[in-house]
Motif scaffolding. Structure first.
Motif, PDB file in Angstrom:
ATOM      1  N   SER A  45       0.842  -1.207   0.000  1.00 50.72           N
ATOM      2  CA  SER A  45       0.000   0.000   0.000  1.00 50.72           C
ATOM      3  C   SER A  45       0.874   1.253   0.000  1.00 50.72           C
ATOM      4  O   SER A  45       0.889   2.008   0.975  1.00 50.72           O
ATOM      5  CB  SER A  45      -0.934   0.006   1.214  1.00 50.72           C
ATOM      6  OG  SER A  45      -0.186  -0.139   2.415  1.00 50.72           O
ATOM      7  N   PRO A  46       1.620   1.477  -1.068  1.00 50.97           N
ATOM      8  CA  PRO A  46       2.475   2.665  -1.141  1.00 50.97           C
ATOM      9  C   PRO A  46       1.653   3.932  -1.288  1.00 50.97           C
ATOM     10  O   PRO A  46       0.420   3.891  -1.437  1.00 50.97           O
ATOM     11  CB  PRO A  46       3.317   2.398  -2.383  1.00 50.97           C
ATOM     12  CG  PRO A  46       2.423   1.573  -3.253  1.00 50.97           C
ATOM     13  CD  PRO A  46       1.688   0.678  -2.297  1.00 50.97           C
ATOM     14  N   HIS A 162       7.007   4.416  -1.585  1.00 50.94           N
ATOM     15  CA  HIS A 162       6.613   4.487  -2.994  1.00 50.94           C
ATOM     16  C   HIS A 162       6.643   3.118  -3.659  1.00 50.94           C
ATOM     17  O   HIS A 162       7.344   2.207  -3.214  1.00 50.94           O
ATOM     18  CB  HIS A 162       7.542   5.443  -3.737  1.00 50.94           C
ATOM     19  CG  HIS A 162       7.513   6.843  -3.198  1.00 50.94           C
ATOM     20  ND1 HIS A 162       6.527   7.747  -3.515  1.00 50.94           N
ATOM     21  CD2 HIS A 162       8.341   7.483  -2.335  1.00 50.94           C
ATOM     22  CE1 HIS A 162       6.759   8.892  -2.890  1.00 50.94           C
ATOM     23  NE2 HIS A 162       7.852   8.756  -2.160  1.00 50.94           N
ATOM     24  N   GLN A 163       5.893   2.986  -4.728  1.00 53.48           N
ATOM     25  CA  GLN A 163       5.761   1.695  -5.395  1.00 53.48           C
ATOM     26  C   GLN A 163       7.043   1.237  -6.093  1.00 53.48           C
ATOM     27  O   GLN A 163       7.176   0.064  -6.436  1.00 53.48           O
ATOM     28  CB  GLN A 163       4.611   1.743  -6.401  1.00 53.48           C
ATOM     29  CG  GLN A 163       4.759   2.772  -7.501  1.00 53.48           C
ATOM     30  CD  GLN A 163       3.486   2.955  -8.307  1.00 53.48           C
ATOM     31  OE1 GLN A 163       2.428   2.425  -7.935  1.00 53.48           O
ATOM     32  NE2 GLN A 163       3.565   3.701  -9.390  1.00 53.48           N
ATOM     33  N   ASP A 164       8.001   2.176  -6.281  1.00 53.75           N
ATOM     34  CA  ASP A 164       9.260   1.768  -6.908  1.00 53.75           C
ATOM     35  C   ASP A 164      10.383   1.561  -5.890  1.00 53.75           C
ATOM     36  O   ASP A 164      11.547   1.395  -6.254  1.00 53.75           O
ATOM     37  CB  ASP A 164       9.696   2.785  -7.960  1.00 53.75           C
ATOM     38  CG  ASP A 164       9.941   4.184  -7.392  1.00 53.75           C
ATOM     39  OD1 ASP A 164       9.574   4.421  -6.221  1.00 53.75           O
ATOM     40  OD2 ASP A 164      10.481   5.030  -8.116  1.00 53.75           O
ATOM     41  N   SER A 165      10.031   1.549  -4.593  1.00 53.88           N
ATOM     42  CA  SER A 165      11.032   1.314  -3.552  1.00 53.88           C
ATOM     43  C   SER A 165      11.315  -0.181  -3.428  1.00 53.88           C
ATOM     44  O   SER A 165      10.447  -1.021  -3.712  1.00 53.88           O
ATOM     45  CB  SER A 165      10.548   1.851  -2.205  1.00 53.88           C
ATOM     46  OG  SER A 165      10.362   3.245  -2.263  1.00 53.88           O
ATOM     47  N   ARG A 166      12.500  -0.508  -2.977  1.00 51.70           N
ATOM     48  CA  ARG A 166      12.918  -1.905  -2.888  1.00 51.70           C
ATOM     49  C   ARG A 166      11.953  -2.735  -2.030  1.00 51.70           C
ATOM     50  O   ARG A 166      11.355  -2.238  -1.097  1.00 51.70           O
ATOM     51  CB  ARG A 166      14.337  -2.006  -2.327  1.00 51.70           C
ATOM     52  CG  ARG A 166      14.476  -1.623  -0.857  1.00 51.70           C
ATOM     53  CD  ARG A 166      15.942  -1.695  -0.429  1.00 51.70           C
ATOM     54  NE  ARG A 166      16.080  -1.519   1.007  1.00 51.70           N
ATOM     55  CZ  ARG A 166      15.994  -2.510   1.891  1.00 51.70           C
ATOM     56  NH1 ARG A 166      15.780  -3.738   1.480  1.00 51.70           N
ATOM     57  NH2 ARG A 166      16.128  -2.269   3.183  1.00 51.70           N
ATOM     58  N   THR A 167      11.831  -3.952  -2.351  1.00 54.35           N
ATOM     59  CA  THR A 167      10.951  -4.992  -1.787  1.00 54.35           C
ATOM     60  C   THR A 167       9.495  -4.821  -2.210  1.00 54.35           C
ATOM     61  O   THR A 167       8.660  -5.673  -1.898  1.00 54.35           O
ATOM     62  CB  THR A 167      11.023  -5.127  -0.236  1.00 54.35           C
ATOM     63  OG1 THR A 167      10.371  -4.026   0.392  1.00 54.35           O
ATOM     64  CG2 THR A 167      12.446  -5.250   0.256  1.00 54.35           C
ATOM     65  N   THR A 174      17.630  -1.482  -5.386  1.00 54.60           N
ATOM     66  CA  THR A 174      18.586  -0.418  -5.079  1.00 54.60           C
ATOM     67  C   THR A 174      17.937   0.865  -4.565  1.00 54.60           C
ATOM     68  O   THR A 174      18.636   1.740  -4.057  1.00 54.60           O
ATOM     69  CB  THR A 174      19.401  -0.074  -6.335  1.00 54.60           C
ATOM     70  OG1 THR A 174      18.497   0.240  -7.408  1.00 54.60           O
ATOM     71  CG2 THR A 174      20.260  -1.251  -6.750  1.00 54.60           C
ATOM     72  N   LYS A 175      16.625   0.987  -4.691  1.00 56.09           N
ATOM     73  CA  LYS A 175      15.967   2.241  -4.320  1.00 56.09           C
ATOM     74  C   LYS A 175      15.344   2.141  -2.937  1.00 56.09           C
ATOM     75  O   LYS A 175      14.509   1.294  -2.672  1.00 56.09           O
ATOM     76  CB  LYS A 175      14.893   2.600  -5.339  1.00 56.09           C
ATOM     77  CG  LYS A 175      14.462   4.060  -5.270  1.00 56.09           C
ATOM     78  CD  LYS A 175      13.907   4.516  -6.605  1.00 56.09           C
ATOM     79  CE  LYS A 175      13.799   6.021  -6.646  1.00 56.09           C
ATOM     80  NZ  LYS A 175      13.391   6.515  -7.984  1.00 56.09           N
ATOM     81  N   GLU A 209      16.130  12.626  -0.454  1.00 55.58           N
ATOM     82  CA  GLU A 209      16.174  12.001  -1.779  1.00 55.58           C
ATOM     83  C   GLU A 209      16.314  10.490  -1.669  1.00 55.58           C
ATOM     84  O   GLU A 209      15.960   9.747  -2.584  1.00 55.58           O
ATOM     85  CB  GLU A 209      17.342  12.556  -2.592  1.00 55.58           C
ATOM     86  CG  GLU A 209      17.232  14.033  -2.920  1.00 55.58           C
ATOM     87  CD  GLU A 209      17.848  14.912  -1.828  1.00 55.58           C
ATOM     88  OE1 GLU A 209      18.221  14.360  -0.758  1.00 55.58           O
ATOM     89  OE2 GLU A 209      17.954  16.122  -2.037  1.00 55.58           O
ATOM     90  N   SER A 210      16.853  10.035  -0.540  1.00 56.69           N
ATOM     91  CA  SER A 210      16.978   8.609  -0.242  1.00 56.69           C
ATOM     92  C   SER A 210      17.002   8.452   1.271  1.00 56.69           C
ATOM     93  O   SER A 210      17.031   9.436   2.011  1.00 56.69           O
ATOM     94  CB  SER A 210      18.259   8.034  -0.867  1.00 56.69           C
ATOM     95  OG  SER A 210      19.404   8.645  -0.285  1.00 56.69           O
TER      96      SER A 210
END
Length: 291
Positions: A45-46, A162-167, A174-175, A209-210
């Motif tokens: 659920s990002p 976010h939906q493009d974050s790792r796992t 890597t994100k 940013e990270s």
């Protein structure tokens, strides 16, 4: 010479004692008000999902300015059950995964330091493979000041997920968590603290940013202990801080959220809170009053 050495040693002891006194948590936490907050398993659920009206019924309320906690505070456990079982937004359910964790949160300050105490009962283990074999338990909390991060006032820490974050399904490994349009200079970031049970240490970082797990200067100590099935973790952080630290002031409130990685979990397979407010001598969901 001996007198000089004794005097020097005594001075060191006294200095250490004085420093400890400046960072002394309340002697009796039973006298500090506690807020009961239920952490729940969030599945996939990002931030993008909670904003999508075709999938999340609360997207319309979010656009109107309501908070996630306004709608879901009383039903966090039920939400966790649906997601942990795979009934909703969890493509890879873990058999036996705890659906929710009730936690007591207490806060106080002494004019120089903030003290945050978390206590909860250890859920039954799932029996699944350990994702983080070094740390059976990790607990982290984040602070945000002034709502400078979009949706921080309403969704708590969700603005970092976010939906493009790792796992996340299909995402690169890597994100890390991040904030869109982040700027440390403009205060558009989250202040992050974590304690790890196996490593027995605390981390002071931020999410801009990270995600960065070190570099902050506000954390004084993070200490945890397990007594039978019960965990207690106390964070001590200076009200003041440097870059990447949210400076805390009496009379103000801050966006606050926290999460527990239970059962040697890693990544998104944690239990999370909704977004709440932490007040320093100010009425809020959790109020840190001066002791």
């Amino acid at each position: 010479m001996k007198k000089t050495m004794i005097a020097g040693a005594l001075g060191t002891v006294l200095a250490f004692a004085a420093g400890s006194a400046l960072a002394a948590a309340p002697a009796d936490w039973s006298k500090v008000a506690a807020k009961d907050i239920t952490l729940f398993y969030p599945g996939v659920s990002p931030l993008e999902w909670i904003q999508k009206g075709t999938e999340h019924g609360g997207a319309r309320a979010l656009k109107k300015g309501e908070t996630c906690a306004d709608c879901h505070h009383e039903e966090a456990a039920d939400m966790g059950k649906k997601m942990a079982s795979g009934q909703k937004i969890e493509p890879s359910p873990i058999a036996g995964k705890a659906a929710f964790i009730p936690v007591k949160v207490q806060a106080a300050h002494d004019g120089a330091n903030l003290y945050l105490r978390f206590s909860w009962k250890q859920p039954a283990a799932s029996g699944a493979a350990k994702m983080d074999d070094k740390n059976p338990v990790k607990i982290a909390f984040m602070l945000e000041s002034g709502g400078k991060v979009e949706l921080a006032d309403q969704a708590g820490c969700w603005a970092t997920c976010h939906q493009d974050s790792r796992t996340m399904p299909g995402a690169a490994d890597t994100k890390t968590k991040y904030v869109k349009g982040a700027s440390l200079a403009e205060g558009k970031f989250y202040d992050l603290y974590q304690w790890r049970s196996g490593e027995k240490k605390g981390f002071d970082g931020h999410v801009a940013e990270s995600r960065v797990m070190e570099g902050g200067t506000a954390l004084v100590s993070a200490e945890g202990k397990q007594d039978g099935d019960n965990w207690t973790v106390v964070f001590t952080r200076k009200l003041a801080g440097g870059q990447g630290d949210v400076a805390l002031e009496a009379g103000k409130t801050y966006n606050f959220g926290f999460a527990i990685h239970d059962d040697s979990a890693a990544g998104r397979f944690h239990h999370v809170s909704l977004g709440y407010k932490l007040g320093i001598d100010a009425q809020a969901d959790i109020t840190a009053a001066k002791q």
